[in-house]
Design a protein around this motif. Sequence first.
Motif, PDB file in Angstrom:
ATOM      1  N   MET A  44      -4.557   0.313   4.643  1.00  0.00           N
ATOM      2  CA  MET A  44      -4.129   1.112   5.794  1.00  0.00           C
ATOM      3  C   MET A  44      -2.711   0.733   6.215  1.00  0.00           C
ATOM      4  N   CYS A  45      -2.424  -0.581   6.234  1.00  0.00           N
ATOM      5  CA  CYS A  45      -1.053  -1.015   6.561  1.00  0.00           C
ATOM      6  C   CYS A  45      -0.060  -0.498   5.528  1.00  0.00           C
ATOM      7  N   GLY A  46      -0.463  -0.539   4.255  1.00  0.00           N
ATOM      8  CA  GLY A  46       0.425  -0.049   3.206  1.00  0.00           C
ATOM      9  C   GLY A  46       0.680   1.446   3.318  1.00  0.00           C
ATOM     10  N   LEU A  47      -0.363   2.178   3.705  1.00  0.00           N
ATOM     11  CA  LEU A  47      -0.192   3.624   3.844  1.00  0.00           C
ATOM     12  C   LEU A  47       0.623   3.981   5.084  1.00  0.00           C
ATOM     13  N   MET A  48       0.311   3.361   6.218  1.00  0.00           N
ATOM     14  CA  MET A  48       0.959   3.740   7.466  1.00  0.00           C
ATOM     15  C   MET A  48       2.394   3.219   7.535  1.00  0.00           C
ATOM     16  N   CYS A  54       1.738  -4.974   1.215  1.00  0.00           N
ATOM     17  CA  CYS A  54       0.409  -4.741   1.797  1.00  0.00           C
ATOM     18  C   CYS A  54      -0.472  -3.961   0.819  1.00  0.00           C
ATOM     19  N   ALA A  55       0.115  -2.968   0.179  1.00  0.00           N
ATOM     20  CA  ALA A  55      -0.653  -2.166  -0.777  1.00  0.00           C
ATOM     21  C   ALA A  55      -1.092  -3.000  -1.970  1.00  0.00           C
ATOM     22  N   TRP A  56      -0.217  -3.891  -2.444  1.00  0.00           N
ATOM     23  CA  TRP A  56      -0.582  -4.732  -3.582  1.00  0.00           C
ATOM     24  C   TRP A  56      -1.638  -5.759  -3.197  1.00  0.00           C
ATOM     25  N   ILE A  57      -1.563  -6.296  -1.979  1.00  0.00           N
ATOM     26  CA  ILE A  57      -2.602  -7.226  -1.516  1.00  0.00           C
ATOM     27  C   ILE A  57      -3.934  -6.496  -1.419  1.00  0.00           C
ATOM     28  N   VAL A  89      -0.727   2.057  -2.899  1.00  0.00           N
ATOM     29  CA  VAL A  89       0.355   1.667  -3.811  1.00  0.00           C
ATOM     30  C   VAL A  89       1.121   2.894  -4.280  1.00  0.00           C
ATOM     31  N   VAL A  90       0.399   3.931  -4.679  1.00  0.00           N
ATOM     32  CA  VAL A  90       1.047   5.141  -5.199  1.00  0.00           C
ATOM     33  C   VAL A  90       1.912   5.791  -4.125  1.00  0.00           C
ATOM     34  N   MET A  91       1.379   5.906  -2.914  1.00  0.00           N
ATOM     35  CA  MET A  91       2.135   6.560  -1.846  1.00  0.00           C
ATOM     36  C   MET A  91       3.372   5.758  -1.450  1.00  0.00           C
ATOM     37  N   ASN A  96       9.351   5.362  -1.805  1.00  0.00           N
ATOM     38  CA  ASN A  96      10.482   4.481  -2.065  1.00  0.00           C
ATOM     39  C   ASN A  96      10.323   3.892  -3.465  1.00  0.00           C
ATOM     40  N   PRO A  97      10.904   4.531  -4.480  1.00  0.00           N
ATOM     41  CA  PRO A  97      10.618   4.116  -5.865  1.00  0.00           C
ATOM     42  C   PRO A  97      11.284   2.814  -6.306  1.00  0.00           C
TER      43      PRO A  97
END
Length: 104
Positions: A44-48, A54-57, A89-91, A96-97
Amino acid sequence: GGIFNLCNPRHFTIGIWPPSTESNPTLEDPTPDYMNLLGMIFSMCGLMLKLKWCAWIAVYCSFISFANSRSSEDTKQMMSSFMLSISAVVMSYLQNPQPMSPPW
């Protein structure tokens, strides 16, 4: 003797495997549930917040949850947290690539 016990499969399995949760329900391992919850929070942190770390964790936590889970558990919740972390992760990389910059 010690080396001969390895040849006796009954003795070998008693020493290695933890007691089953059916015979002793107090030995329930909470690790998969905690990791599932942590994975949900981090994804959720990675998405928001678009935080890649955060997404990798979240992906890491869902892998740990999957590895520690029992096969009898409901897999729907685990798959949903796994898909949520992958989509975080994807989003974050679609927004930001550039690769992650180290914090130092």
